[in-house]
Write a protein that holds these residues in place. Structure first.
Motif, PDB file in Angstrom:
ATOM      1  N   VAL A  37      42.100  60.005  53.981  1.00  0.00           N
ATOM      2  CA  VAL A  37      42.302  59.998  52.526  1.00  0.00           C
ATOM      3  C   VAL A  37      43.341  58.943  52.155  1.00  0.00           C
ATOM      4  CG1 VAL A  37      43.224  61.351  50.596  1.00  0.00           C
ATOM      5  CG2 VAL A  37      41.563  62.377  52.157  1.00  0.00           C
ATOM      6  N   LEU A  38      44.448  58.930  52.888  1.00  0.00           N
ATOM      7  CA  LEU A  38      45.505  57.965  52.590  1.00  0.00           C
ATOM      8  C   LEU A  38      45.026  56.531  52.815  1.00  0.00           C
ATOM      9  CD1 LEU A  38      48.594  59.827  54.106  1.00  0.00           C
ATOM     10  CD2 LEU A  38      48.046  59.498  51.685  1.00  0.00           C
ATOM     11  N   THR A  39      44.262  56.306  53.850  1.00  0.00           N
ATOM     12  CA  THR A  39      43.719  54.968  54.104  1.00  0.00           C
ATOM     13  C   THR A  39      42.797  54.547  52.965  1.00  0.00           C
ATOM     14  OG1 THR A  39      43.874  55.323  56.496  1.00  0.00           O
ATOM     15  CG2 THR A  39      42.408  53.572  55.753  1.00  0.00           C
ATOM     16  N   ALA A  40      41.961  55.462  52.511  1.00  0.00           N
ATOM     17  CA  ALA A  40      41.069  55.154  51.382  1.00  0.00           C
ATOM     18  C   ALA A  40      41.887  54.852  50.126  1.00  0.00           C
ATOM     19  CB  ALA A  40      40.116  56.319  51.135  1.00  0.00           C
ATOM     20  N   GLN A  41      42.974  55.594  49.915  1.00  0.00           N
ATOM     21  CA  GLN A  41      43.834  55.333  48.762  1.00  0.00           C
ATOM     22  C   GLN A  41      44.485  53.962  48.866  1.00  0.00           C
ATOM     23  OE1 GLN A  41      46.512  58.685  48.732  1.00  0.00           O
ATOM     24  NE2 GLN A  41      45.138  59.942  47.478  1.00  0.00           N
ATOM     25  N   VAL A  42      44.931  53.590  50.062  1.00  0.00           N
ATOM     26  CA  VAL A  42      45.531  52.268  50.252  1.00  0.00           C
ATOM     27  C   VAL A  42      44.515  51.184  49.925  1.00  0.00           C
ATOM     28  CG1 VAL A  42      46.357  50.639  52.012  1.00  0.00           C
ATOM     29  CG2 VAL A  42      47.322  52.927  51.889  1.00  0.00           C
ATOM     30  N   VAL A  43      43.295  51.339  50.405  1.00  0.00           N
ATOM     31  CA  VAL A  43      42.255  50.350  50.131  1.00  0.00           C
ATOM     32  C   VAL A  43      41.993  50.263  48.621  1.00  0.00           C
ATOM     33  CG1 VAL A  43      39.802  49.850  50.450  1.00  0.00           C
ATOM     34  CG2 VAL A  43      41.204  50.525  52.405  1.00  0.00           C
ATOM     35  N   GLU A  44      41.873  51.430  47.988  1.00  0.00           N
ATOM     36  CA  GLU A  44      41.607  51.445  46.549  1.00  0.00           C
ATOM     37  C   GLU A  44      42.753  50.827  45.760  1.00  0.00           C
ATOM     38  OE1 GLU A  44      41.052  54.610  42.869  1.00  0.00           O
ATOM     39  OE2 GLU A  44      40.915  55.348  44.929  1.00  0.00           O
ATOM     40  N   LEU A  45      43.987  51.203  46.087  1.00  0.00           N
ATOM     41  CA  LEU A  45      45.142  50.666  45.369  1.00  0.00           C
ATOM     42  C   LEU A  45      45.301  49.165  45.615  1.00  0.00           C
ATOM     43  CD1 LEU A  45      47.702  53.578  45.857  1.00  0.00           C
ATOM     44  CD2 LEU A  45      46.487  52.941  43.759  1.00  0.00           C
ATOM     45  N   THR A  46      44.999  48.715  46.822  1.00  0.00           N
ATOM     46  CA  THR A  46      45.061  47.285  47.118  1.00  0.00           C
ATOM     47  C   THR A  46      44.028  46.537  46.291  1.00  0.00           C
ATOM     48  OG1 THR A  46      45.833  47.751  49.359  1.00  0.00           O
ATOM     49  CG2 THR A  46      44.924  45.568  48.965  1.00  0.00           C
ATOM     50  N   ALA A  47      42.836  47.095  46.172  1.00  0.00           N
ATOM     51  CA  ALA A  47      41.791  46.466  45.354  1.00  0.00           C
ATOM     52  C   ALA A  47      42.226  46.423  43.885  1.00  0.00           C
ATOM     53  CB  ALA A  47      40.478  47.219  45.502  1.00  0.00           C
ATOM     54  N   ARG A  48      42.829  47.484  43.398  1.00  0.00           N
ATOM     55  CA  ARG A  48      43.307  47.508  42.012  1.00  0.00           C
ATOM     56  C   ARG A  48      44.388  46.447  41.793  1.00  0.00           C
ATOM     57  NH1 ARG A  48      44.231  53.783  40.164  1.00  0.00           N
ATOM     58  NH2 ARG A  48      42.069  54.465  40.337  1.00  0.00           N
ATOM     59  N   LEU A  49      45.312  46.366  42.764  1.00  0.00           N
ATOM     60  CA  LEU A  49      46.393  45.403  42.655  1.00  0.00           C
ATOM     61  C   LEU A  49      45.850  43.975  42.663  1.00  0.00           C
ATOM     62  CD1 LEU A  49      49.425  45.012  42.413  1.00  0.00           C
ATOM     63  CD2 LEU A  49      49.574  45.147  44.906  1.00  0.00           C
ATOM     64  N   ARG A  50      44.888  43.709  43.507  1.00  0.00           N
ATOM     65  CA  ARG A  50      44.266  42.376  43.531  1.00  0.00           C
ATOM     66  C   ARG A  50      43.591  42.080  42.190  1.00  0.00           C
ATOM     67  NH1 ARG A  50      42.352  42.667  49.605  1.00  0.00           N
ATOM     68  NH2 ARG A  50      44.175  41.664  50.487  1.00  0.00           N
ATOM     69  N   SER A  51      42.931  43.101  41.656  1.00  0.00           N
ATOM     70  CA  SER A  51      42.278  42.925  40.362  1.00  0.00           C
ATOM     71  C   SER A  51      43.314  42.620  39.282  1.00  0.00           C
ATOM     72  CB  SER A  51      41.489  44.182  40.013  1.00  0.00           C
ATOM     73  OG  SER A  51      40.922  44.076  38.748  1.00  0.00           O
ATOM     74  N   LEU A  52      44.407  43.371  39.276  1.00  0.00           N
ATOM     75  CA  LEU A  52      45.471  43.130  38.298  1.00  0.00           C
ATOM     76  C   LEU A  52      46.096  41.746  38.491  1.00  0.00           C
ATOM     77  CD1 LEU A  52      47.257  46.605  38.172  1.00  0.00           C
ATOM     78  CD2 LEU A  52      45.915  45.530  36.365  1.00  0.00           C
ATOM     79  N   ASN A  53      46.262  41.343  39.727  1.00  0.00           N
ATOM     80  CA  ASN A  53      46.820  40.018  40.007  1.00  0.00           C
ATOM     81  C   ASN A  53      45.885  38.919  39.520  1.00  0.00           C
ATOM     82  OD1 ASN A  53      49.241  40.849  41.038  1.00  0.00           O
ATOM     83  ND2 ASN A  53      48.624  40.677  43.191  1.00  0.00           N
ATOM     84  N   SER A  54      44.594  39.145  39.671  1.00  0.00           N
ATOM     85  CA  SER A  54      43.658  38.130  39.172  1.00  0.00           C
ATOM     86  C   SER A  54      43.719  38.052  37.642  1.00  0.00           C
ATOM     87  CB  SER A  54      42.238  38.399  39.658  1.00  0.00           C
ATOM     88  OG  SER A  54      41.734  39.548  39.057  1.00  0.00           O
ATOM     89  N   VAL A  55      43.894  39.214  36.989  1.00  0.00           N
ATOM     90  CA  VAL A  55      44.047  39.220  35.531  1.00  0.00           C
ATOM     91  C   VAL A  55      45.335  38.481  35.160  1.00  0.00           C
ATOM     92  CG1 VAL A  55      44.479  40.696  33.520  1.00  0.00           C
ATOM     93  CG2 VAL A  55      42.690  41.292  35.169  1.00  0.00           C
ATOM     94  N   LEU A  56      46.409  38.725  35.903  1.00  0.00           N
ATOM     95  CA  LEU A  56      47.684  38.046  35.629  1.00  0.00           C
ATOM     96  C   LEU A  56      47.554  36.536  35.839  1.00  0.00           C
ATOM     97  CD1 LEU A  56      50.348  40.476  37.151  1.00  0.00           C
ATOM     98  CD2 LEU A  56      49.953  39.960  34.743  1.00  0.00           C
ATOM     99  N   ARG A  57      46.850  36.124  36.859  1.00  0.00           N
ATOM    100  CA  ARG A  57      46.638  34.694  37.090  1.00  0.00           C
ATOM    101  C   ARG A  57      45.831  34.083  35.932  1.00  0.00           C
ATOM    102  NH1 ARG A  57      46.058  36.329  42.622  1.00  0.00           N
ATOM    103  NH2 ARG A  57      47.905  35.663  43.736  1.00  0.00           N
ATOM    104  N   PHE A  58      44.849  34.844  35.492  1.00  0.00           N
ATOM    105  CA  PHE A  58      44.040  34.392  34.348  1.00  0.00           C
ATOM    106  C   PHE A  58      44.928  34.210  33.120  1.00  0.00           C
ATOM    107  CE2 PHE A  58      41.287  35.301  30.679  1.00  0.00           C
ATOM    108  CZ  PHE A  58      40.317  34.320  30.863  1.00  0.00           C
ATOM    109  N   VAL A  59      45.788  35.212  32.856  1.00  0.00           N
ATOM    110  CA  VAL A  59      46.719  35.150  31.729  1.00  0.00           C
ATOM    111  C   VAL A  59      47.669  33.976  31.921  1.00  0.00           C
ATOM    112  CG1 VAL A  59      48.655  36.362  30.618  1.00  0.00           C
ATOM    113  CG2 VAL A  59      46.545  37.584  31.156  1.00  0.00           C
ATOM    114  N   GLU A  60      48.148  33.788  33.140  1.00  0.00           N
ATOM    115  CA  GLU A  60      49.075  32.698  33.445  1.00  0.00           C
ATOM    116  C   GLU A  60      48.426  31.339  33.155  1.00  0.00           C
ATOM    117  OE1 GLU A  60      52.070  31.810  37.116  1.00  0.00           O
ATOM    118  OE2 GLU A  60      49.948  32.043  37.631  1.00  0.00           O
TER     119      GLU A  60
END
Length: 146
Positions: A85-108
């Motif tokens: 469960v924790l590994t799946a959460q890490v994968v999911e949160l990492t994917a979310r963070l990457r998505s947010l970072n891509s949005v931030l790069r877009f904004v940048e």
């Protein structure tokens, strides 16, 4: 018609005196053999009793160890599930963070503002470098015993 009968060459008084010690020796030997056989049977019975007690003790110990193994197996299964469960959460949160970072790069790119966007380490390849706050891990020896 009389048939010849073989007679001992020694006199009857001589054979009688030799017969008594032989009979006494035989009797003593038989008695000694009986006592020896009795002691042997007693030793065998005592050894059998010891083995029966040891078998009962080992069965109890085996049952106790089997119960401990079952407890450990259940704990392992629970921890394995929790780890998945924790590994799946890490994968999911990492994917979310990457998505947010891509949005931030877009904004940048479109806003012209410089944003500090740290690189996200791959948690599955380098779990020791996870971007986590330093927190002490509380553990005790009791946790490892089943």
């Amino acid at each position: 018609m009389s048939s010849p009968v073989a007679r001992p060459t020694s006199s009857s008084s001589e054979s009688g005196s030799q017969q008594v010690p032989v009979d006494q020796r035989k009797r003593r030997r038989m008695e000694s053999n009986r006592e020896s056989a009795k002691r042997s049977r007693m030793r065998k019975q005592q050894r059998l009793d010891e083995l029966v007690h040891e078998m009962a003790r080992l069965k109890e110990e085996n049952a106790r160890v089997a119960a401990q193994i079952e407890t450990c197996a259940q704990q392992f299964a629970g921890l394995d599930t929790e780890n998945a469960v924790l590994t799946a959460q890490v994968v999911e949160l990492t994917a979310r963070l990457r998505s947010l970072n891509s949005v931030l790069r877009f904004v940048e790119e479109f806003s012209g503002m410089a944003l500090d966007i740290p690189e996200i380490p791959d948690p599955l390849l380098r779990p020791w470098q996870l971007p986590c706050p330093s927190q002490p891990i509380m553990a005790s020896a009791d946790m490892l015993q089943c």
